[in-house]
Write an enzyme that holds these catalytic residues in place. Structure first.
Site, PDB file in Angstrom:
ATOM      1  N   TYR A 154       0.839  -1.210   0.000  1.00 25.15           N
ATOM      2  CA  TYR A 154       0.000   0.000   0.000  1.00 25.15           C
ATOM      3  C   TYR A 154       0.874   1.262   0.000  1.00 25.15           C
ATOM      4  O   TYR A 154       0.780   2.091  -0.909  1.00 25.15           O
ATOM      5  CB  TYR A 154      -0.885  -0.052   1.241  1.00 25.15           C
ATOM      6  CG  TYR A 154      -1.722   1.159   1.532  1.00 25.15           C
ATOM      7  CD1 TYR A 154      -1.857   1.618   2.841  1.00 25.15           C
ATOM      8  CD2 TYR A 154      -2.379   1.857   0.522  1.00 25.15           C
ATOM      9  CE1 TYR A 154      -2.648   2.725   3.134  1.00 25.15           C
ATOM     10  CE2 TYR A 154      -3.161   2.969   0.806  1.00 25.15           C
ATOM     11  CZ  TYR A 154      -3.292   3.398   2.123  1.00 25.15           C
ATOM     12  OH  TYR A 154      -4.061   4.499   2.407  1.00 25.15           O
ATOM     13  N   ALA A 185       3.962   4.868  14.713  1.00 24.15           N
ATOM     14  CA  ALA A 185       3.700   5.630  15.939  1.00 24.15           C
ATOM     15  C   ALA A 185       3.372   4.703  17.099  1.00 24.15           C
ATOM     16  O   ALA A 185       3.423   5.109  18.252  1.00 24.15           O
ATOM     17  CB  ALA A 185       2.535   6.597  15.714  1.00 24.15           C
ATOM     18  N   TYR A 234       4.447  -6.543  17.100  1.00 22.69           N
ATOM     19  CA  TYR A 234       4.653  -5.790  15.847  1.00 22.69           C
ATOM     20  C   TYR A 234       5.397  -4.483  16.134  1.00 22.69           C
ATOM     21  O   TYR A 234       6.434  -4.194  15.514  1.00 22.69           O
ATOM     22  CB  TYR A 234       3.310  -5.484  15.172  1.00 22.69           C
ATOM     23  CG  TYR A 234       3.390  -4.340  14.204  1.00 22.69           C
ATOM     24  CD1 TYR A 234       2.885  -3.075  14.531  1.00 22.69           C
ATOM     25  CD2 TYR A 234       4.016  -4.486  12.972  1.00 22.69           C
ATOM     26  CE1 TYR A 234       3.007  -2.019  13.671  1.00 22.69           C
ATOM     27  CE2 TYR A 234       4.137  -3.431  12.096  1.00 22.69           C
ATOM     28  CZ  TYR A 234       3.635  -2.191  12.451  1.00 22.69           C
ATOM     29  OH  TYR A 234       3.757  -1.133  11.590  1.00 22.69           O
ATOM     30  N   ASP A 258      -6.494  -0.822  22.525  1.00 22.07           N
ATOM     31  CA  ASP A 258      -6.727   0.504  21.938  1.00 22.07           C
ATOM     32  C   ASP A 258      -6.540   1.596  22.989  1.00 22.07           C
ATOM     33  O   ASP A 258      -6.856   1.396  24.155  1.00 22.07           O
ATOM     34  CB  ASP A 258      -8.145   0.608  21.382  1.00 22.07           C
ATOM     35  CG  ASP A 258      -8.222   0.098  19.951  1.00 22.07           C
ATOM     36  OD1 ASP A 258      -7.187  -0.283  19.403  1.00 22.07           O
ATOM     37  OD2 ASP A 258      -9.334   0.073  19.407  1.00 22.07           O
TER      38      ASP A 258
HETATM   39  C1  WQD Z   1      -8.478   3.333  14.327  1.00 22.74           C
HETATM   40  C2  WQD Z   1      -9.663   3.637  15.230  1.00 22.74           C
HETATM   41  C3  WQD Z   1     -10.327   1.777  16.575  1.00 22.74           C
HETATM   42  C4  WQD Z   1     -11.707  -0.711  13.230  1.00 22.74           C
HETATM   43  C5  WQD Z   1      -3.273   0.474  13.688  1.00 22.74           C
HETATM   44  C6  WQD Z   1      -2.022  -0.180  14.150  1.00 22.74           C
HETATM   45  C7  WQD Z   1      -0.839   0.680  13.841  1.00 22.74           C
HETATM   46  C8  WQD Z   1      -0.836   1.091  12.394  1.00 22.74           C
HETATM   47  C9  WQD Z   1      -2.149   1.733  11.999  1.00 22.74           C
HETATM   48  C10 WQD Z   1       0.703  -0.279  11.182  1.00 22.74           C
HETATM   49  C11 WQD Z   1      -9.516   3.054  16.627  1.00 22.74           C
HETATM   50  C12 WQD Z   1     -11.422   2.148  15.596  1.00 22.74           C
HETATM   51  C13 WQD Z   1     -11.169   0.317  13.988  1.00 22.74           C
HETATM   52  C14 WQD Z   1     -13.087  -1.025  13.348  1.00 22.74           C
HETATM   53  C15 WQD Z   1     -13.327   0.731  14.961  1.00 22.74           C
HETATM   54  N1  WQD Z   1      -0.574  -0.022  11.585  1.00 22.74           N
HETATM   55  N2  WQD Z   1     -11.977   1.018  14.827  1.00 22.74           N
HETATM   56  N3  WQD Z   1     -13.842  -0.291  14.201  1.00 22.74           N
HETATM   57  O1  WQD Z   1      -5.443   0.858  15.871  1.00 22.74           O
HETATM   58  O2  WQD Z   1      -4.996   3.342  15.505  1.00 22.74           O
HETATM   59  O3  WQD Z   1      -3.507   1.647  14.431  1.00 22.74           O
HETATM   60  O4  WQD Z   1      -3.181   0.790  12.317  1.00 22.74           O
HETATM   61  O5  WQD Z   1       1.676   0.413  11.336  1.00 22.74           O
HETATM   62  O6  WQD Z   1       0.323  -0.052  14.133  1.00 22.74           O
HETATM   63  O7  WQD Z   1      -2.084  -0.307  15.564  1.00 22.74           O
HETATM   64  O8  WQD Z   1      -5.826   1.939  13.604  1.00 22.74           O
HETATM   65  O9  WQD Z   1      -7.602   1.737  11.944  1.00 22.74           O
HETATM   66  O10 WQD Z   1      -7.204  -0.190  13.555  1.00 22.74           O
HETATM   67  O11 WQD Z   1      -8.234   1.924  14.393  1.00 22.74           O
HETATM   68  O12 WQD Z   1     -14.069   1.389  15.738  1.00 22.74           O
HETATM   69  O13 WQD Z   1     -13.627  -1.962  12.684  1.00 22.74           O
HETATM   70  O14 WQD Z   1     -10.825   3.023  14.674  1.00 22.74           O
HETATM   71  O15 WQD Z   1     -10.870   1.426  17.843  1.00 22.74           O
HETATM   72  O16 WQD Z   1     -10.111   3.957  17.539  1.00 22.74           O
HETATM   73  P1  WQD Z   1      -4.992   1.950  14.977  1.00 22.74           P
HETATM   74  P2  WQD Z   1      -7.229   1.275  13.317  1.00 22.74           P
END
Ligand code: WQD
Length: 337
Positions: A10, A124, A147, A293
């Site tokens: 990506y 981050a 990870y 989270d």
């Molecule tokens: C974002 C927000 C969820 C899915 C992750 C990895 C991080 C990086 C980016 C690699 C949160 C909420 C999510 C859903 C929801 N990846 N959510 N329903 O967790 O901030 O970061 O991806 O480098 O390492 O940890 O991103 O998109 O998973 O979640 O409510 O079906 O959306 O709780 O608040 P995150 P995310």
């Protein structure tokens, strides 16, 4: 030439386009474990030079050596890694072998071929649960998953390599939440199986592939109770890599930078923005919080602007519009082609 590992992924594919536009010739490698050869066709259709590509596992030293012997590599952008937080908890050895092992194999091969400029794709989540916001680069490093630990270990390995040989110049880029797609709608995020991340899941609901979104928690200490993150357009992120490479190739010092917008956006705000951008409803239900989270995190992007002159330009509406254009044109991602 610039070697991109994970070049058909990506972030890698969007960076390939940005480098091509900046007249910086690319050599791409990927093992297609989490991407498709179709990406090469899409990049070529967008006018990118994809003539230099090899299917390579980044932990395969012999294959890496062949790449460096075949093409004159002056700098590397290392994207190739497994990045599913949940999977890393279940299969830590796979993550350490691939992510840390890959960084070691790549750095050894670079050193053997006199290449000492690297931009590293970090995250981050090396900060874990930040104690204060916005998150600066000197915040405590408390990775909260295998990870994230593999990414911090890789950072430390590269920093130690530079300490052992000051001829190295490294840029460690800690991404917040990359989202969006190239405005053509022909390349984008194509997660396999059920998306872990919010934006691709929302896009699949909007296009009708999934019935509804589960909002993981609405009782956080945030304005609307849902989780807040720093979403960054992948086009801005790609430009950040071009800026970091130009900095290193221009003799600039090593860097550790947060790449984000500095703006926090909640889950519910993103859902509403996506409905506006797509004209489609995104039904959702409130579900329990997802373990691990945090309520909120977003970047202090000042250092990247000061040292690289880089600043995110695209806002949430563009992120959603570009995501939607990609999803609507490719409901099954690259598999559909
Ligand atoms: C974002 C927000 C969820 C899915 C992750 C990895 C991080 C990086 C980016 C690699 C949160 C909420 C999510 C859903 C929801 N990846 N959510 N329903 O967790 O901030 O970061 O991806 O480098 O390492 O940890 O991103 O998109 O998973 O979640 O409510 O079906 O959306 O709780 O608040 P995150 P995310």
């Amino acid at each position: 030439m610039i070697l991109l590992t994970g070049a058909t992924g990506y972030i890698g594919s969007h960076t390939w386009l940005a480098l091509d536009a900046a007249a910086m010739p690319v050599v791409g490698i990927d093992d297609f474990s989490n991407s498709s050869p179709e990406v090469l066709r899409r990049l070529a259709a967008l006018g990118a030079d994809v003539s230099r590509f090899a299917q390579v596992d980044v932990t395969d030293r012999a294959a890496l050596a062949e790449v460096f012997e075949r093409w004159p590599i002056e700098a590397v952008v290392h994207f190739a890694a497994k990045k599913a937080v949940g999977e890393s908890v279940a299969r830590p050895l796979l993550y350490y072998a691939n992510n840390v092992g890959g960084t070691i194999a790549l750095a050894e091969t670079m050193r053997a071929h006199g290449c000492r400029r690297i931009v590293f794709s970090s995250t981050a989540t090396v900060y874990g649960q930040p104690r204060s916001l916005p998150v600066r680069e000197d915040a405590a490093l408390e990775p909260s998953s295998p990870y994230a630990s593999t990414k911090l270990m890789s950072e430390n390995i590269l920093r130690d390599v530079e300490r052992s040989d000051p001829a190295w110049r490294i840029a460690l880029l800690r991404y917040f939440n990359p989202v969006g797609a190239h405005p053509s709608g022909t390349i984008g995020e194509d997660p396999r199986g059920t998306p872990n991340n919010l934006m691709p899941f929302v896009a699949q609901v909007a296009v009708g592939k999934r019935a509804r979104l589960q909002v993981f928690g609405s009782d956080y200490e945030t304005a609307d109770g849902s989780g807040v993150r720093d979403y960054l357009h992948v086009q801005d992120l790609a430009e950040g890599h071009v800026a970091a490479l130009k900095h290193l190739l221009g003799g600039g010092d090593s860097l550790t930078l947060n790449l984000g917008t500095g703006q926090g956006v909640s889950v519910l705000e993103l859902v509403r923005a996506f409905e506006r951008a797509s004209g489609r409803p995104v039904p959702y239900e409130i579900a329990p919080r997802r373990p691990g989270d945090v309520a909120a995190y977003y970047a202090d992007p000042a250092l990247a602007e000061r040292l690289l002159g880089w600043k995110a330009r695209l806002g949430l509406d563009a992120m959603c519009a570009d995501s939607w254009r990609w999803q609507a044109a490719n409901p099954d991602g690259y598999a559909g082609s």
